[in-house]
Scaffold this motif. Sequence first.
Motif, PDB file in Angstrom:
ATOM      1  N   ASN A  93       6.727  44.041  27.598  1.00 29.59           N
ATOM      2  CA  ASN A  93       6.766  43.838  26.161  1.00 29.59           C
ATOM      3  C   ASN A  93       6.387  42.593  25.759  1.00 29.59           C
ATOM      4  N   PRO A  94       5.552  41.871  25.013  1.00 28.94           N
ATOM      5  CA  PRO A  94       5.551  42.786  24.378  1.00 28.94           C
ATOM      6  C   PRO A  94       3.664  43.403  24.579  1.00 28.94           C
ATOM      7  N   GLN A  95       3.360  44.740  23.678  1.00 29.48           N
ATOM      8  CA  GLN A  95       1.632  44.991  24.114  1.00 29.48           C
ATOM      9  C   GLN A  95       1.738  46.028  22.657  1.00 29.48           C
ATOM     10  N   GLN A  96       0.764  43.947  22.327  1.00 33.70           N
ATOM     11  CA  GLN A  96      -0.106  44.657  21.443  1.00 33.70           C
ATOM     12  C   GLN A  96      -1.148  44.626  21.464  1.00 33.70           C
ATOM     13  N   THR A 100      -2.710  42.565  25.067  1.00 37.20           N
ATOM     14  CA  THR A 100      -2.454  42.766  25.755  1.00 37.20           C
ATOM     15  C   THR A 100      -3.662  43.445  27.213  1.00 37.20           C
ATOM     16  N   ILE A 158       7.309  51.083  15.999  1.00 43.09           N
ATOM     17  CA  ILE A 158       6.829  50.282  17.357  1.00 43.09           C
ATOM     18  C   ILE A 158       6.282  50.885  17.967  1.00 43.09           C
ATOM     19  N   LYS A 159       4.561  50.270  17.983  1.00 45.61           N
ATOM     20  CA  LYS A 159       3.268  49.850  18.468  1.00 45.61           C
ATOM     21  C   LYS A 159       3.213  49.989  20.047  1.00 45.61           C
ATOM     22  N   THR A 160       3.172  49.981  20.846  1.00 44.51           N
ATOM     23  CA  THR A 160       2.985  50.141  22.619  1.00 44.51           C
ATOM     24  C   THR A 160       1.573  50.740  22.587  1.00 44.51           C
ATOM     25  N   TYR A 163       2.315  51.737  27.195  1.00 40.63           N
ATOM     26  CA  TYR A 163       3.452  52.857  27.189  1.00 40.63           C
ATOM     27  C   TYR A 163       3.440  54.196  26.467  1.00 40.63           C
ATOM     28  N   ASN A 201      15.091  50.951  28.997  1.00 43.20           N
ATOM     29  CA  ASN A 201      15.248  50.143  27.746  1.00 43.20           C
ATOM     30  C   ASN A 201      16.462  48.895  27.451  1.00 43.20           C
TER      31      ASN A 201
END
Length: 245
Positions: A93-96, A100, A158-160, A163, A201
């Motif tokens: 993370n992060p997973q922009q 990414t 929470i946007k990934t 994942y 987590n």
Amino acid sequence: MNSVLITGANRSIGLETVKQISKKGLFVYLGSRDLEKGKTAVKELNEQGFENIQAIEIDVTSHDSILAAKQVIEREQGKLDILINNAGILGANPQQASNTPIENIREIFDTNFFGVINVTQVFLELLKKSKSPRISNITSGLASLTLHNIPDWKYYGIKTAGYGTSKAALNAYTIALAHELKELSFKVNVIDPGYTATDFNHHSGPLTVESAASFIVKHTLTDENAPTGKFFSNDIEDETEESPW
């Protein structure tokens, strides 16, 4: 005695699911990418009084490993009654979505999506020999496209890119598989154990591994009248416990 294979089962929710299913009197194959870690987990479970559990090496990203595990179960059981595709990774993370690295996203998909497909396709032969086969694909609330578009959803922020999208793809695959097998005795569902406090987590989730595993067991050990092709979530406060897709 019915047999169960749980991937990624040497710790956290997977390990607790092994415990609870063992208590139900089923034979459990505790799947672990590292066989020694799996054997250590089984030894500790045996010392706690749990029985009918065997460690089995299975790396869901390795076709050869999956085939080897299938051969072991086929030789020892002749069939498989329940497959719980629990193995998964969160990824860095992060997973922009905008930056990414594609390699990072591909790594997540290799385990969470392609790994599940590979395991499932290999074990379908043994599952079809069961009188009441079950396939439970462990997903996440972050896989719900509907909820992601509701601003007041508690996890809306929470946007990934890796994942969540891998789990959404898993959900879509599960729908296709459940439809294909609907005329047989299969029950194929995706199950979200909820936001659980685990190493996954950094123990930030509000739910316990006991609650998460209990939810998985509830929607896996079902009778012939149970639904198939559904998305159940431990975070949904509704009597159906169904999440919107």
